[in-house]
Design a protein around this motif. Structure first.
Motif, mmCIF file in Angstrom:
data_model
loop_
_atom_site.group_PDB
_atom_site.id
_atom_site.type_symbol
_atom_site.label_atom_id
_atom_site.label_comp_id
_atom_site.label_asym_id
_atom_site.label_seq_id
_atom_site.Cartn_x
_atom_site.Cartn_y
_atom_site.Cartn_z
ATOM 1 N N TYR A 118 5.453 6.603 -1.077
ATOM 2 C CA TYR A 118 4.907 5.281 -1.403
ATOM 3 C C TYR A 118 3.932 5.352 -2.577
ATOM 4 C CZ TYR A 118 6.799 3.143 2.850
ATOM 5 O OH TYR A 118 7.639 2.642 3.817
ATOM 6 N N LEU A 171 -5.435 3.281 0.330
ATOM 7 C CA LEU A 171 -4.879 1.998 0.765
ATOM 8 C C LEU A 171 -5.152 0.906 -0.264
ATOM 9 C CD1 LEU A 171 -5.774 2.117 4.555
ATOM 10 C CD2 LEU A 171 -3.470 1.892 3.625
ATOM 11 N N ARG A 172 -6.357 0.892 -0.787
ATOM 12 C CA ARG A 172 -6.694 -0.127 -1.800
ATOM 13 C C ARG A 172 -5.816 0.023 -3.033
ATOM 14 N NH1 ARG A 172 -9.988 0.594 -5.874
ATOM 15 N NH2 ARG A 172 -11.239 2.211 -4.870
ATOM 16 N N TYR A 175 -2.150 -1.131 -2.320
ATOM 17 C CA TYR A 175 -1.881 -2.560 -2.134
ATOM 18 C C TYR A 175 -2.411 -3.449 -3.255
ATOM 19 C CZ TYR A 175 0.157 -1.707 2.388
ATOM 20 O OH TYR A 175 1.005 -1.279 3.383
ATOM 21 N N GLU A 176 -3.072 -2.861 -4.247
ATOM 22 C CA GLU A 176 -3.513 -3.660 -5.381
ATOM 23 C C GLU A 176 -2.493 -3.621 -6.524
ATOM 24 O OE1 GLU A 176 -7.209 -1.997 -6.655
ATOM 25 O OE2 GLU A 176 -6.295 -0.298 -7.727
ATOM 26 N N PRO A 180 3.376 -4.147 -4.006
ATOM 27 C CA PRO A 180 2.896 -3.351 -2.864
ATOM 28 C C PRO A 180 4.001 -3.181 -1.815
ATOM 29 C CG PRO A 180 2.104 -5.600 -2.691
ATOM 30 C CD PRO A 180 2.788 -5.496 -4.024
ATOM 31 N N GLU A 182 6.200 -3.420 1.615
ATOM 32 C CA GLU A 182 6.451 -4.535 2.535
ATOM 33 C C GLU A 182 5.694 -4.330 3.846
ATOM 34 O OE1 GLU A 182 10.600 -5.042 3.102
ATOM 35 O OE2 GLU A 182 11.007 -5.556 1.002
ATOM 36 N N ARG A 185 -0.687 -3.736 5.455
ATOM 37 C CA ARG A 185 -1.731 -2.743 5.186
ATOM 38 C C ARG A 185 -2.264 -2.134 6.481
ATOM 39 N NH1 ARG A 185 -6.661 -3.028 0.905
ATOM 40 N NH2 ARG A 185 -7.993 -1.448 1.836
#
Length: 242
Positions: A118, A171-172, A175-176, A180, A182, A185
């Motif tokens: 990912y 994580l930030r 997802y920023e 991002p 599916e 989070r």
């Protein structure tokens, strides 16, 4: 100290080597009545690790937090324990040991490999070094009389990365980005914790559980270490440029 249940093998923390003290401080100690290893003890620990991970993944699948396809990719059968060993730092005085974790064949391996993908497009997550290219770039660099080139090193980086903080940074960053994952989070956080938090491993016939930090050798380790360090890179550059 935490007492293990009657039917659960005890996790033991003993000092591996003087050179591995930095890593050892991140291992939680529990009492044990039997410090020797046996096939039954090993099999029992492996089966419990596999059962606990499978139970978490199955619960997420039933709640539709992860798809059937992702569940299949993440789930693995642990046929052997993850192993901690020392790799000699031959370039350093006294030849200290670098603690390395070997995951292939363990229940953590598929989790780490699948989740690491990912981060393929995240800048700074995977840093490729090329010695020849670095050499050529340095040779081309022209310095003024008041300038110098310095190299910064972090002592025992992996063992000193605060896991909770590193996971939040990862994580930030994940997802920023424009596209991002599916997966929600909150679910991704649970999966990452499952892959790298409180990881159990074996060394010299004894079982260990990691308390904090990350272990070199896991697919996610280099990603978490790189992203955590990159978070502080601007401040470091500013400090040493002035």
């Amino acid at each position: 100290m935490r007492q293990s249940s009657k039917n659960q093998p005890t996790l033991v923390q003993l000092e591996i080597e003087a050179a591995a003290k930095t890593y050892a401080k991140n291992v939680k100690q529990t009492p044990s009545d039997n410090l020797t290893d046996s096939v039954n003890l090993t099999d029992s620990v492996i089966k419990k690790i596999e059962k606990d991970i499978s139970k978490e993944l199955l619960a997420m699948k039933k709640k539709d937090e992860i798809s059937e396809a992702l569940y299949t990719r993440l789930r693995s059968t642990g046929v052997q324990p993850s192993r901690l060993y020392g790799l000699a730092k031959v370039h350093k005085q006294g030849t200290p040991l670098r603690p390395v974790l070997s995951l292939p064949g363990s229940s953590y391996d598929q989790l780490n490999k699948t989740l690491a993908k990912y981060f393929d497009e995240i800048e700074g997550a995977n840093i490729e070094t090329n010695t020849q290219m670095a050499k050529e770039n340095l040779e081309k660099t022209e310095l003024d009389s008041d300038e110098s080139i310095i190299s910064l090193d972090v002592k025992s980086l992996y063992a000193n990365v605060p896991l909770k903080e590193a996971l939040e940074i990862a994580l930030r960053r994940l997802y920023e980005q424009v596209n991002p994952p599916e997966t929600f989070r909150k679910t991704m956080k649970k999966l990452l914790n499952l892959a790298v938090s409180k990881l159990q491993c074996k060394c010299n016939g004894l079982w260990y559980v990691q308390k904090d930090g990350i272990a070199m050798g896991a697919s996610l380790a280099v990603i978490l270490a790189n992203l955590w360090l990159k978070e502080y890179e601007p401040a470091l550059k500013k400090k040493y440029q002035n």
